[in-house]
Design a protein around this motif. Structure first.
Motif, PDB file in Angstrom:
ATOM      1  N   ARG A 197      38.736 -13.196 -22.507  1.00  0.00           N
ATOM      2  CA  ARG A 197      37.306 -13.141 -22.185  1.00  0.00           C
ATOM      3  C   ARG A 197      36.482 -14.028 -23.121  1.00  0.00           C
ATOM      4  NH1 ARG A 197      36.256  -9.793 -18.292  1.00  0.00           N
ATOM      5  NH2 ARG A 197      37.723  -8.141 -17.782  1.00  0.00           N
ATOM      6  N   GLY A 198      37.012 -15.208 -23.441  1.00  0.00           N
ATOM      7  CA  GLY A 198      36.266 -16.183 -24.209  1.00  0.00           C
ATOM      8  C   GLY A 198      36.239 -15.933 -25.700  1.00  0.00           C
ATOM      9  N   ARG A 199      36.888 -14.911 -26.154  1.00  0.00           N
ATOM     10  CA  ARG A 199      36.853 -14.651 -27.594  1.00  0.00           C
ATOM     11  C   ARG A 199      37.932 -15.472 -28.291  1.00  0.00           C
ATOM     12  NH1 ARG A 199      33.863 -10.593 -29.280  1.00  0.00           N
ATOM     13  NH2 ARG A 199      35.075 -10.353 -31.179  1.00  0.00           N
ATOM     14  N   VAL A 200      37.538 -16.221 -29.307  1.00  0.00           N
ATOM     15  CA  VAL A 200      38.484 -17.054 -30.050  1.00  0.00           C
ATOM     16  C   VAL A 200      39.085 -16.211 -31.149  1.00  0.00           C
ATOM     17  CG1 VAL A 200      38.793 -19.189 -31.348  1.00  0.00           C
ATOM     18  CG2 VAL A 200      37.117 -19.077 -29.512  1.00  0.00           C
ATOM     19  N   ASN A 201      39.989 -15.324 -30.778  1.00  0.00           N
ATOM     20  CA  ASN A 201      40.629 -14.503 -31.808  1.00  0.00           C
ATOM     21  C   ASN A 201      42.024 -14.992 -32.131  1.00  0.00           C
ATOM     22  OD1 ASN A 201      41.860 -13.804 -29.469  1.00  0.00           O
ATOM     23  ND2 ASN A 201      41.143 -11.703 -29.421  1.00  0.00           N
ATOM     24  N   GLN A 214      33.486 -23.687 -22.028  1.00  0.00           N
ATOM     25  CA  GLN A 214      34.666 -22.841 -22.127  1.00  0.00           C
ATOM     26  C   GLN A 214      34.880 -22.134 -20.800  1.00  0.00           C
ATOM     27  OE1 GLN A 214      35.090 -18.982 -24.479  1.00  0.00           O
ATOM     28  NE2 GLN A 214      36.341 -20.391 -25.680  1.00  0.00           N
ATOM     29  N   PHE A 223      30.826 -14.967 -25.442  1.00  0.00           N
ATOM     30  CA  PHE A 223      32.004 -15.804 -25.722  1.00  0.00           C
ATOM     31  C   PHE A 223      31.909 -16.332 -27.150  1.00  0.00           C
ATOM     32  CE2 PHE A 223      30.697 -20.250 -26.021  1.00  0.00           C
ATOM     33  CZ  PHE A 223      29.362 -20.160 -25.671  1.00  0.00           C
ATOM     34  N   GLN A 224      33.003 -16.894 -27.625  1.00  0.00           N
ATOM     35  CA  GLN A 224      33.018 -17.466 -28.958  1.00  0.00           C
ATOM     36  C   GLN A 224      33.528 -18.901 -28.893  1.00  0.00           C
ATOM     37  OE1 GLN A 224      35.377 -14.530 -31.072  1.00  0.00           O
ATOM     38  NE2 GLN A 224      33.527 -13.542 -31.832  1.00  0.00           N
ATOM     39  N   ARG A 283      32.550 -19.378 -19.210  1.00  0.00           N
ATOM     40  CA  ARG A 283      32.191 -18.335 -20.177  1.00  0.00           C
ATOM     41  C   ARG A 283      31.147 -18.805 -21.170  1.00  0.00           C
ATOM     42  NH1 ARG A 283      33.639 -13.277 -18.537  1.00  0.00           N
ATOM     43  NH2 ARG A 283      35.649 -13.417 -17.472  1.00  0.00           N
TER      44      ARG A 283
END
Lengths: 116, 116
Positions: free
Chosen positions: A98-102, A48, B101-102, A55
């Motif tokens: 920031r890499g968060r899969v929201n 990612q 990260f996710q 990330r």
């Protein structure tokens, strides 16, 4: 609006060769992820990138590498190809911060890599 | 770690009949859950997602899914299947990496066959 585009769509390589796969995310999306889908299995996370920085990395050997460019497009590189690298390689883009899969990840059609 | 299990490798349903595809998740807190569909040789298309709130989630193409914490399940349903629904269906959960990260973790998929 164009979705996630990947190139090439199909590719045949010989064992030991190197391959570069390309991905253009949806306009405005800054996060790009790469997944490998072997026939008969679900996609497996490879990398990612967000804002040109890595990330996250999945459980793949160092033969796999990637990068993200200032325009947020991305390349996946695989060196010293093995027969087992034959798979569908999927790229996904998202608005993730920031890499968060929201938010949802939008997938491209994939690149079908065959190693002979 | 967060994971999902799809116990059915393939399912055959008559056109017009109802459909339920099973997905069980493994996670202590409330997970972020997704259902994707993949037609042959294609990328993944998001059908629906669950983050929080109402446990019955409506998606595209007439699909819905219900989050049941007591059963650790997120089953996909459709009241009347069309021949065009024949495809591979993947359940996925968000897993957090050690750098914050996710990523998406997919099940092995369920192939849906629709008989006339």
């Amino acid at each position: 609006d164009a979705g996630v585009t990947q190139s090439p769509t199909h590719l045949i390589k010989t064992r030991g060769q190197h391959v570069t796969l390309r991905c253009s995310p949806i306009s405005g999306h800054k996060s790009v992820s790469w997944y490998q889908q072997v026939l008969g299995q679900g996609p497996q996370f490879i990398f990612q990138y967000y804002e040109k920085e890595e990330r996250g990395r999945g459980n793949f050997p160092d033969r796999f590498s990637a990068r993200q460019f200032p325009n947020y497009s991305s390349e996946l590189n695989v060196n010293a190809l093995l027969l087992g690298d034959s798979a569908l390689y999927l790229c996904a883009s998202s608005l993730a911060n920031r890499g968060r899969v929201n938010t949802e990840a939008f997938f491209g059609q994939g690149t079908r890599l065959t190693v002979v | 770690a967060q994971s999902v299990t799809q116990p059915d490798i393939h399912i055959t349903v008559s056109e017009g009949a109802s459909l339920e595809l099973r997905c069980n998740y493994s996670y202590g807190a409330t997970p972020y859950l997704f259902w994707y569909v993949q037609s042959p040789g294609q990328g993944l298309q998001l059908l629906l997602k669950y983050f929080s709130g109402d446990t019955l989630v409506q998606g595209i193409k007439g699909f819905e899914a219900e989050f049941k914490r007591s059963q650790s399940s997120f089953n996909l349903r459709k009241p009347s299947v069309h021949w065009s629904d024949a495809a591979e269906y993947f359940c996925a959960v968000v897993r957090s990496g050690n750098t914050g990260f996710q990523k998406l973790v997919f099940g092995t998929g369920t192939r849906l066959l629709v008989s006339p």
